[in-house]
Design a protein around this motif. Structure first.
Motif, short mmCIF file in Angstrom:
data_model
loop_
_atom_site.label_atom_id
_atom_site.label_comp_id
_atom_site.label_asym_id
_atom_site.label_seq_id
_atom_site.Cartn_x
_atom_site.Cartn_y
_atom_site.Cartn_z
N LEU A 229 7.54 -11.68 5.34
CA LEU A 229 7.05 -12.76 4.55
C LEU A 229 6.86 -14.11 5.69
CD1 LEU A 229 8.93 -12.48 1.60
CD2 LEU A 229 6.63 -12.54 1.59
N VAL A 230 7.61 -14.01 6.91
CA VAL A 230 7.38 -15.27 7.70
C VAL A 230 6.15 -15.56 8.21
CG1 VAL A 230 8.20 -15.88 10.02
CG2 VAL A 230 10.00 -15.18 8.56
N PRO A 240 7.95 -18.98 -2.95
CA PRO A 240 9.20 -18.69 -2.42
C PRO A 240 9.64 -17.33 -3.20
CG PRO A 240 9.29 -20.15 -4.37
CD PRO A 240 7.76 -19.76 -3.96
N LEU A 241 10.81 -16.81 -2.34
CA LEU A 241 11.42 -15.46 -2.57
C LEU A 241 12.94 -15.69 -3.11
CD1 LEU A 241 11.76 -12.42 -2.16
CD2 LEU A 241 12.49 -12.81 0.01
N ASP A 242 13.28 -15.22 -4.34
CA ASP A 242 14.48 -15.14 -5.05
C ASP A 242 15.02 -13.97 -4.63
OD1 ASP A 242 14.77 -17.51 -6.60
OD2 ASP A 242 12.90 -16.90 -7.58
N ARG A 264 19.51 -17.25 10.29
CA ARG A 264 18.29 -16.83 11.16
C ARG A 264 17.08 -17.32 10.26
NH1 ARG A 264 16.00 -13.27 14.59
NH2 ARG A 264 14.01 -12.40 14.23
N TYR A 265 17.28 -17.82 9.03
CA TYR A 265 15.94 -18.20 8.34
C TYR A 265 16.37 -19.57 7.78
CZ TYR A 265 14.55 -13.27 8.68
OH TYR A 265 14.19 -12.01 9.39
N GLU A 266 17.15 -20.35 8.43
CA GLU A 266 17.63 -21.67 7.93
C GLU A 266 16.58 -22.61 7.70
OE1 GLU A 266 20.34 -25.27 9.64
OE2 GLU A 266 19.85 -23.60 10.80
N SER A 267 15.56 -22.43 8.36
CA SER A 267 14.36 -23.51 8.23
C SER A 267 13.65 -23.12 6.99
CB SER A 267 13.34 -23.49 9.24
OG SER A 267 12.77 -22.05 9.51
N TYR A 268 13.54 -21.73 6.56
CA TYR A 268 12.90 -21.34 5.11
C TYR A 268 13.94 -21.47 4.39
CZ TYR A 268 9.98 -19.32 8.87
OH TYR A 268 9.00 -19.17 9.79
N LEU A 269 15.19 -21.64 4.31
CA LEU A 269 16.06 -21.95 3.37
C LEU A 269 15.88 -23.45 2.81
CD1 LEU A 269 19.15 -19.85 4.26
CD2 LEU A 269 18.08 -19.92 1.96
N ASP A 272 13.00 -24.31 0.96
CA ASP A 272 12.87 -23.78 -0.45
C ASP A 272 12.32 -22.58 -0.56
OD1 ASP A 272 14.89 -25.31 -1.54
OD2 ASP A 272 13.49 -26.83 -2.27
N LEU A 273 12.02 -21.92 0.54
CA LEU A 273 11.01 -20.66 0.58
C LEU A 273 12.14 -19.48 0.27
CD1 LEU A 273 8.46 -21.33 3.27
CD2 LEU A 273 7.91 -21.00 0.90
#
Length: 360
Positions: A229-230, A240-242, A264-269, A272-273
């Motif tokens: 997804l990145v 976004p992914l739930d 690792r995915y802090e920026s996507y959190l 709100d992705l």
């Protein structure tokens, strides 16, 4: 007919496919007029409790019996306790017509050992083992330390349970193949998991959201999904992914999956992705199914996951890997989309084009 079911999960507690399977199986047998007893380990039971839930006798126990804790690992203690409870029931009210047990954690091993060593209480009782996803098959995929004690012996308990049973059931041909490759000459019968459609009419309101339901584990493919997804998110895909499921150890990084994902995915959190949710009760999960634009099952290995059946019953668009029983249910391009694990990113683009044209 008297039917006894040994399980580590049973409703109303939720959190995994074993609970769904055990609840449905017990209810179906009861609805057909059989006398059903469920024995389930429950850390919250505070001892041993018997109750009747919708006509099904449920025996919950939390204390591991006798002095087994002085010499056995957790799974072996658990198996010993199930055998002791079954012994007590036989002495009190006579034997059942047959017993079914999960293979996971080898909870039927001591019972089967007593049967195969001609214990008169057990020798004439048919014992069926239903495979869900044995730890000895999953640990290598999860990169877990397979020879570490007591986990090594847990795998041995599972193998013995499968070998010593009077019959073995698998929910999919995929899992049957994996079992027979690991245990040559094992005879396995494929009987798909039972399922009942939601009793209430569907009230779907599709949103531009993706949904993953399952434990945070390597074999479940959650990291494969995020890595797929990145690049889509980086190129403007805004769905976004739930993520719904319990946490578990990430052995390769000596941490836990939730912590690893948060780091690792802090920026996507922050964008709100990615939204992390704990396991939730079926009625609450049903709301997410009804809203999801697409449900993704990225497993590297799976049996016949209830997530697939639930998603399809809610008429969700589904993307799934071929590494499991999902390939025996989905017709690629008609009732869902199938791919190899390494092709996940490419395959996500197919339903994405459909979802872009669908109503939010």
């Amino acid at each position: 007919m008297k039917f006894w079911l040994l399980t580590t999960e049973f409703p109303p507690f939720f959190g995994g496919g074993i609970a769904t399977y055990a609840g449905l199986t017990a209810q179906i047998f009861k609805d057909h007029g059989h006398e059903v007893t469920v024995v389930v380990y429950d850390e919250q039971a505070q001892g041993r409790k018997e109750m009747v839930i919708e006509g099904i006798r449920v025996i919950r126990f939390s204390s591991l019996l006798a002095d087994s804790h002085l010499m056995l690992g957790f799974a072996a203690k658990l198996s010993y306790s199930y055998a002791k409870i079954v012994e007590d029931l036989i002495i009190r009210e006579g034997p059942p017509d047959f017993i079914e047990s999960q293979e996971y954690l080898g909870i039927g091993a001591h019972l089967l050992q007593r049967k195969r060593t001609l214990d008169p209480l057990f020798v004439n009782i048919p014992v069926i083992i239903t495979a869900h996803n044995p730890k000895f098959l999953l640990d290598p995929i999860d990169r877990a330390p397979t020879y570490q004690f007591p986990d090594y012996w847990t795998g041995e308990l599972e193998r013995f349970s499968l070998r010593a049973a009077d019959g073995v059931i698998s929910p999919s041909a995929f899992l049957r193949t994996a079992l027979t490759q690991s245990l040559p000459d094992l005879r396995v019968t494929v009987i798909p998991n039972p399922y009942r459609l939601p009793s209430q009419p569907l009230n779907t309101s599709r949103q531009k959201r993706l949904l993953y339901v399952g434990r945070l584990q390597f074999f479940k493919g959650i990291l494969d999904l995020l890595e797929a997804l990145v690049p889509l998110w980086n190129n403007g895909f805004a769905w976004p992914l739930d993520i719904v499921g319990n946490d578990s150890p990430y052995y390769l990084k000596a941490t836990r999956f939730k912590s690893y994902i948060q780091k690792r995915y802090e920026s996507y959190l922050r964008k709100d992705l990615i939204h992390l949710h704990p396991a939730m009760p079926p009625e609450k999960l049903g709301v997410l199914y009804a809203q999801a634009g697409c449900v993704i099952l990225p497993s590297r290995f799976d049996n016949l996951p209830y997530v697939l059946l639930e998603a399809m019953s809610y008429e969700c668009v589904v993307v799934a890997t071929r590494s499991g029983g999902q390939s025996e249910v989905i017709v690629d391009g008609e009732s869902g989309f199938l791919c190899q694990a390494e092709q996940l990113g490419h395959t996500i683009k197919k339903p994405r084009n459909f979802l872009r044209t669908s109503k939010p």
